[in-house]
Design a protein around this motif. Sequence first.
Motif, PDB file in Angstrom:
ATOM      1  N   ILE A  66      -3.720  10.482   1.398  1.00 46.83           N
ATOM      2  CA  ILE A  66      -3.762  10.500  -0.065  1.00 46.83           C
ATOM      3  C   ILE A  66      -2.832   9.431  -0.628  1.00 46.83           C
ATOM      4  N   SER A  67      -1.640   9.317  -0.065  1.00 47.32           N
ATOM      5  CA  SER A  67      -0.663   8.329  -0.520  1.00 47.32           C
ATOM      6  C   SER A  67      -1.173   6.912  -0.323  1.00 47.32           C
ATOM      7  N   ALA A  68      -1.781   6.658   0.821  1.00 50.85           N
ATOM      8  CA  ALA A  68      -2.312   5.325   1.104  1.00 50.85           C
ATOM      9  C   ALA A  68      -3.423   4.969   0.127  1.00 50.85           C
ATOM     10  N   LYS A  69      -4.299   5.934  -0.185  1.00 52.60           N
ATOM     11  CA  LYS A  69      -5.379   5.687  -1.141  1.00 52.60           C
ATOM     12  C   LYS A  69      -4.807   5.391  -2.520  1.00 52.60           C
ATOM     13  N   SER A  70      -3.801   6.153  -2.933  1.00 50.18           N
ATOM     14  CA  SER A  70      -3.163   5.914  -4.231  1.00 50.18           C
ATOM     15  C   SER A  70      -2.572   4.513  -4.292  1.00 50.18           C
ATOM     16  N   ASN A  71      -1.859   4.128  -3.241  1.00 51.69           N
ATOM     17  CA  ASN A  71      -1.266   2.783  -3.198  1.00 51.69           C
ATOM     18  C   ASN A  71      -2.336   1.700  -3.265  1.00 51.69           C
ATOM     19  N   GLU A  72      -3.450   1.919  -2.576  1.00 53.61           N
ATOM     20  CA  GLU A  72      -4.553   0.964  -2.577  1.00 53.61           C
ATOM     21  C   GLU A  72      -5.128   0.801  -3.994  1.00 53.61           C
ATOM     22  N   VAL A  73      -5.321   1.911  -4.681  1.00 54.52           N
ATOM     23  CA  VAL A  73      -5.851   1.863  -6.048  1.00 54.52           C
ATOM     24  C   VAL A  73      -4.857   1.175  -6.976  1.00 54.52           C
ATOM     25  N   VAL A  74      -3.574   1.513  -6.871  1.00 54.70           N
ATOM     26  CA  VAL A  74      -2.546   0.873  -7.708  1.00 54.70           C
ATOM     27  C   VAL A  74      -2.602  -0.641  -7.521  1.00 54.70           C
ATOM     28  N   ALA A  75      -2.697  -1.095  -6.285  1.00 55.37           N
ATOM     29  CA  ALA A  75      -2.720  -2.532  -6.000  1.00 55.37           C
ATOM     30  C   ALA A  75      -3.929  -3.220  -6.619  1.00 55.37           C
ATOM     31  N   GLY A  76      -5.027  -2.485  -6.780  1.00 52.24           N
ATOM     32  CA  GLY A  76      -6.239  -3.086  -7.316  1.00 52.24           C
ATOM     33  C   GLY A  76      -6.450  -2.919  -8.801  1.00 52.24           C
ATOM     34  N   LEU A  77      -5.554  -2.226  -9.483  1.00 52.34           N
ATOM     35  CA  LEU A  77      -5.744  -1.981 -10.916  1.00 52.34           C
ATOM     36  C   LEU A  77      -5.657  -3.255 -11.757  1.00 52.34           C
ATOM     37  N   GLY A  78      -4.807  -4.184 -11.355  1.00 56.17           N
ATOM     38  CA  GLY A  78      -4.661  -5.415 -12.122  1.00 56.17           C
ATOM     39  C   GLY A  78      -3.856  -5.262 -13.395  1.00 56.17           C
ATOM     40  N   VAL A  79      -3.153  -4.163 -13.532  1.00 60.40           N
ATOM     41  CA  VAL A  79      -2.287  -3.915 -14.686  1.00 60.40           C
ATOM     42  C   VAL A  79      -0.976  -3.331 -14.179  1.00 60.40           C
ATOM     43  N   PRO A  80       0.089  -3.407 -14.973  1.00 56.30           N
ATOM     44  CA  PRO A  80       1.361  -2.799 -14.543  1.00 56.30           C
ATOM     45  C   PRO A  80       1.183  -1.297 -14.308  1.00 56.30           C
ATOM     46  N   TYR A  81       1.637  -0.834 -13.160  1.00 56.23           N
ATOM     47  CA  TYR A  81       1.496   0.577 -12.797  1.00 56.23           C
ATOM     48  C   TYR A  81       2.490   0.862 -11.684  1.00 56.23           C
ATOM     49  N   LYS A  82       3.195   1.982 -11.805  1.00 53.11           N
ATOM     50  CA  LYS A  82       4.170   2.335 -10.776  1.00 53.11           C
ATOM     51  C   LYS A  82       4.128   3.837 -10.527  1.00 53.11           C
ATOM     52  N   TRP A  83       3.931   4.193  -9.262  1.00 50.08           N
ATOM     53  CA  TRP A  83       3.997   5.595  -8.851  1.00 50.08           C
ATOM     54  C   TRP A  83       5.454   5.852  -8.483  1.00 50.08           C
ATOM     55  N   LEU A  84       6.088   6.795  -9.181  1.00 48.80           N
ATOM     56  CA  LEU A  84       7.506   7.075  -8.946  1.00 48.80           C
ATOM     57  C   LEU A  84       7.720   8.145  -7.880  1.00 48.80           C
ATOM     58  N   THR A  85       7.069   9.294  -8.034  1.00 53.14           N
ATOM     59  CA  THR A  85       7.239  10.388  -7.078  1.00 53.14           C
ATOM     60  C   THR A  85       6.178  11.441  -7.325  1.00 53.14           C
ATOM     61  N   SER A  86       6.029  12.348  -6.388  1.00 50.59           N
ATOM     62  CA  SER A  86       5.120  13.485  -6.544  1.00 50.59           C
ATOM     63  C   SER A  86       5.746  14.716  -5.907  1.00 50.59           C
ATOM     64  N   PHE A  87       5.326  15.876  -6.401  1.00 49.12           N
ATOM     65  CA  PHE A  87       5.801  17.164  -5.901  1.00 49.12           C
ATOM     66  C   PHE A  87       4.596  18.021  -5.580  1.00 49.12           C
ATOM     67  N   VAL A  88       4.560  18.583  -4.385  1.00 51.67           N
ATOM     68  CA  VAL A  88       3.483  19.475  -3.978  1.00 51.67           C
ATOM     69  C   VAL A  88       4.006  20.896  -4.123  1.00 51.67           C
ATOM     70  N   ALA A  89       3.278  21.718  -4.900  1.00 52.29           N
ATOM     71  CA  ALA A  89       3.713  23.087  -5.154  1.00 52.29           C
ATOM     72  C   ALA A  89       2.489  23.977  -5.341  1.00 52.29           C
ATOM     73  N   GLY A  90       2.303  24.906  -4.434  1.00 45.96           N
ATOM     74  CA  GLY A  90       1.151  25.803  -4.550  1.00 45.96           C
ATOM     75  C   GLY A  90      -0.152  25.015  -4.521  1.00 45.96           C
ATOM     76  N   ASP A  91      -1.010  25.277  -5.479  1.00 41.07           N
ATOM     77  CA  ASP A  91      -2.304  24.617  -5.566  1.00 41.07           C
ATOM     78  C   ASP A  91      -2.279  23.398  -6.478  1.00 41.07           C
ATOM     79  N   LYS A  92      -1.118  22.785  -6.628  1.00 40.93           N
ATOM     80  CA  LYS A  92      -1.001  21.628  -7.516  1.00 40.93           C
ATOM     81  C   LYS A  92      -0.134  20.541  -6.902  1.00 40.93           C
ATOM     82  N   ILE A  93      -0.417  19.336  -7.321  1.00 39.76           N
ATOM     83  CA  ILE A  93       0.459  18.201  -7.043  1.00 39.76           C
ATOM     84  C   ILE A  93       0.840  17.633  -8.403  1.00 39.76           C
ATOM     85  N   TYR A  94       2.133  17.520  -8.650  1.00 34.06           N
ATOM     86  CA  TYR A  94       2.654  16.957  -9.887  1.00 34.06           C
ATOM     87  C   TYR A  94       3.156  15.556  -9.574  1.00 34.06           C
TER      88      TYR A  94
END
Length: 91
Positions: free
Chosen positions: A24-52
């Motif tokens: 999932i992380s690799a796919k996110s990084n791949e999409v970020v690299a291809g967006l062509g606009v400023p974008y930064k993934w800072l962090t994520s938290f996995v909790a129960g049935d959600k990812i924040y």
Amino acid sequence: MPTFIIEREIAGADRLSADELKEISAKSNEVVAGLGVPYKWLTSFVAGDKIYCVHEAESAEIIKRHAREGGFPANKVTEIAAFIGPQTAGA
């Protein structure tokens, strides 16, 4: 750049394996690299049935575009108004 919290509903998120989280992380990084606009993934938290996730982007629409292109849900996208923590009490 604005900062957003993204709530992703994923049944069994807290049971995803290390390999699944890596994928999932690799796919996110791949999409970020291809967006062509400023974008930064800072962090994520996995909790129960959600990812924040905490991301920086120019708009909520760019956040939603990242989700669509990555194939992840973005059930709720909210701009963060302020950051606080224990140190805020002494500021």
